[in-house]
Write an enzyme that holds these catalytic residues in place. Sequence first.
Site, short mmCIF file in Angstrom:
data_model
loop_
_atom_site.label_atom_id
_atom_site.label_comp_id
_atom_site.label_asym_id
_atom_site.label_seq_id
_atom_site.Cartn_x
_atom_site.Cartn_y
_atom_site.Cartn_z
N THR A 141 48.73 47.83 25.48
CA THR A 141 50.07 47.33 25.74
C THR A 141 50.26 47.05 27.22
O THR A 141 50.82 46.01 27.62
CB THR A 141 51.12 48.33 25.23
OG1 THR A 141 50.98 48.51 23.83
CG2 THR A 141 52.53 47.85 25.54
N TYR A 158 47.29 51.81 26.23
CA TYR A 158 46.57 51.12 27.31
C TYR A 158 46.57 49.61 27.10
O TYR A 158 46.82 48.84 28.02
CB TYR A 158 45.15 51.66 27.34
CG TYR A 158 44.21 51.02 28.33
CD1 TYR A 158 44.40 51.16 29.71
CD2 TYR A 158 43.09 50.31 27.89
CE1 TYR A 158 43.52 50.59 30.61
CE2 TYR A 158 42.21 49.74 28.79
CZ TYR A 158 42.42 49.88 30.15
OH TYR A 158 41.54 49.33 31.05
#
Length: 252
Positions: free
Chosen positions: A158, A156
Amino acid sequence: MAATFHDLKDASVFITGGGNGIGAALTDGFLAQGARVAFVGRSDARAFVDEMATKHGNRPLFIPCDITDTAALQEAIAQAASAHGPLRALVNNAANDLRHDASNVTVQDWDDLQAINLKAYFFACQKAAEVMAPQGAIINFSSIAHMLGAARLSVYATANAGISGMTRSLAREWGPRGIRVNAIAPGWVFTEKQENLWATPESKAGFLEKQCLRQFMKPADMVGPVLFLASQASAMMTGQTMVVDAGVVGAG
């Protein structure tokens, strides 16, 4: 309402995930400004639409859609522009902050979460820019997760970092066309989903200690910042990621 943004009256607005959580608060907030709102979501939102129509005398357009279906998402945006006129604002809000131990993430986990949290954002932006009115605004929801290096949220986070980078790049590319692109990075907003899945008394108390402002954040706290970014009140603001987290990141 804390403020009235007069230029949002009758503005055509499209929101992803606009029928629950933060998205529902945003739909409510834009309708209160007199905007014409269309939103997509996977869950049946007909009862919410009726509630909003009764409350505001202004019925939002609900288009059932899985945002990972790119063709369906872009068709929904085109349908919204056809119904309400060229978009004045796109709000990319829908997301999935599923937790994983990084060592257990599968390729399918990665692909599924990036499809929701990043890919859908880009292709919504792409279509919105095509059907956007002059001086339109795109608002992408990121998160402070990538700024904090939050554990168990690596996939998430990233995507969040990607959203911030995408926002800056699109702001540069589409600025000459008068399209502003900004992002919002919320702190921990206690939606019903967060309360049901992730929040415990201990985790909530620990996070509150990190905040300068010692109040739990609610979906309504996101409405004012989004309205500001959608309005001409922020006419010369683009390429920014605005943190709204009660002071977790900015104050260390």
